[in-house]
Design a protein around this motif. Structure first.
Motif, short mmCIF file in Angstrom:
data_model
loop_
_atom_site.label_atom_id
_atom_site.label_comp_id
_atom_site.label_asym_id
_atom_site.label_seq_id
_atom_site.Cartn_x
_atom_site.Cartn_y
_atom_site.Cartn_z
N ILE A 48 2.18 -4.29 -3.43
CA ILE A 48 0.91 -4.95 -3.14
C ILE A 48 0.28 -4.36 -1.90
N GLY A 49 -1.01 -4.47 -1.82
CA GLY A 49 -1.76 -4.15 -0.61
C GLY A 49 -2.09 -5.47 0.04
N SER A 50 -1.29 -5.90 0.96
CA SER A 50 -1.40 -7.24 1.52
C SER A 50 -2.40 -7.30 2.67
N SER A 51 -3.11 -8.41 2.72
CA SER A 51 -4.04 -8.64 3.83
C SER A 51 -3.34 -9.27 5.02
N GLY A 52 -2.07 -9.61 4.87
CA GLY A 52 -1.33 -10.20 5.97
C GLY A 52 -0.15 -11.00 5.50
N GLU A 53 0.51 -11.65 6.45
CA GLU A 53 1.73 -12.41 6.15
C GLU A 53 1.51 -13.51 5.13
N PRO A 78 5.15 -5.03 0.29
CA PRO A 78 3.80 -4.83 0.80
C PRO A 78 3.66 -3.37 1.27
N ALA A 79 2.65 -2.69 0.78
CA ALA A 79 2.44 -1.28 1.14
C ALA A 79 1.86 -1.16 2.54
N GLN A 80 2.24 -0.11 3.21
CA GLN A 80 1.62 0.21 4.49
C GLN A 80 0.27 0.90 4.24
N ASP A 81 0.23 1.74 3.20
CA ASP A 81 -0.98 2.43 2.77
C ASP A 81 -0.92 2.49 1.25
N LEU A 82 -1.52 1.51 0.60
CA LEU A 82 -1.39 1.35 -0.84
C LEU A 82 -1.82 2.60 -1.60
N THR A 83 -2.96 3.15 -1.26
CA THR A 83 -3.46 4.32 -1.99
C THR A 83 -2.49 5.48 -1.90
N GLN A 84 -2.00 5.74 -0.70
CA GLN A 84 -1.05 6.85 -0.52
C GLN A 84 0.27 6.57 -1.22
N VAL A 98 4.54 -3.16 -11.33
CA VAL A 98 3.30 -3.91 -11.16
C VAL A 98 2.75 -3.54 -9.79
N PHE A 99 1.44 -3.34 -9.73
CA PHE A 99 0.86 -2.95 -8.45
C PHE A 99 -0.61 -3.28 -8.40
N TYR A 100 -1.10 -3.47 -7.19
CA TYR A 100 -2.52 -3.64 -6.97
C TYR A 100 -3.18 -2.28 -7.17
N VAL A 101 -4.36 -2.29 -7.76
CA VAL A 101 -5.14 -1.08 -7.94
C VAL A 101 -6.51 -1.31 -7.33
N ASP A 102 -6.88 -0.45 -6.41
CA ASP A 102 -8.22 -0.52 -5.84
C ASP A 102 -9.23 -0.17 -6.93
N CYS A 144 -6.51 -4.64 -17.20
CA CYS A 144 -5.65 -5.55 -16.45
C CYS A 144 -6.44 -6.67 -15.79
N VAL A 145 -5.70 -7.66 -15.35
CA VAL A 145 -6.29 -8.80 -14.67
C VAL A 145 -6.90 -8.33 -13.35
N PRO A 146 -8.16 -8.63 -13.13
CA PRO A 146 -8.75 -8.30 -11.84
C PRO A 146 -8.13 -9.18 -10.76
N LYS A 147 -7.72 -8.57 -9.67
CA LYS A 147 -7.11 -9.32 -8.58
C LYS A 147 -8.16 -10.11 -7.83
#
Length: 184
Positions: A48-53, A78-84, A98-102, A144-147
């Protein structure tokens, strides 16, 4: 790792059950390596690309609840840099399940077969805004389901802006500039 069919079913199950309250796309890469799981519960890796805790904790709790109810396991990272990190995992042939996709990268991944389209297995896709469904549709296939989506924007009343003596050069680009802009 689970056979692709088990993993795909589990990914779809995650989406349909709204594992995260919102979810993401899954990998369409063939899982034919030595690590393939031949039986037993699925072992899902979730990036995931998390916005915080708070978001990380919410996703971990939802994943744990789903895993407990389904008999599967789900590890949330939680990714440090999701895209990378996602790009490297896809290029290395070992992406998370499973992963978040920008939204800005979605078509890139879909066009090369890096995503498993499960949108046709979502029970009520019409519950999502049409613009979100369209964003996660590629070549006529809803993937996929939009986050989520961002509603962050700066609206400027151009008449009042000009009346205050401000120009395009005064448009703030930082919070400090925004708070220092005269409100007359």
């Amino acid at each position: 790792m689970a056979p692709r069919s088990i993993r795909r079913a589990a990914v779809a199950g995650l989406a349909v059950a709204a594992l995260f309250g919102s979810t993401a796309c899954g990998s369409g890469f063939d899982d034919s390596g030595d690590e393939a799981q031949s039986s037993g519960p699925a072992k899902l890796e979730i990036l995931i690309g998390s916005s915080g805790e708070a978001e990380t904790r919410a996703v971990q709790e939802a994943a744990a609840k789903w895993a407990g109810a389904s008999g599967n396991t789900a590890t949330v990272t939680p990714a440090q840099d999701l895209t990378q990190q996602l790009g490297q995992a896809l290029a290395g042939g070992d992406p998370p399940d499973v992963f978040y996709v920008d939204a800005s990268r979605f078509a890139d991944y879909a066009s090369v077969g890096a995503l498993e389209p499960y949108g046709d297995r979502i029970s009520k896709p019409e519950d999502f805004y049409g613009s979100l469904r369209q964003t996660f549709t590629y070549d006529g296939t809803f993937y996929c389901v939009p986050k989520d989506f961002s509603t962050l924007a700066l609206q400027i009343n151009t008449d009042l802006w000009a009346k205050a003596g401000l120009t395009d050069a005064d448009i703030p680009t930082t919070w400090d500039q925004l708070t220092a802009t005269p409100a007359s």
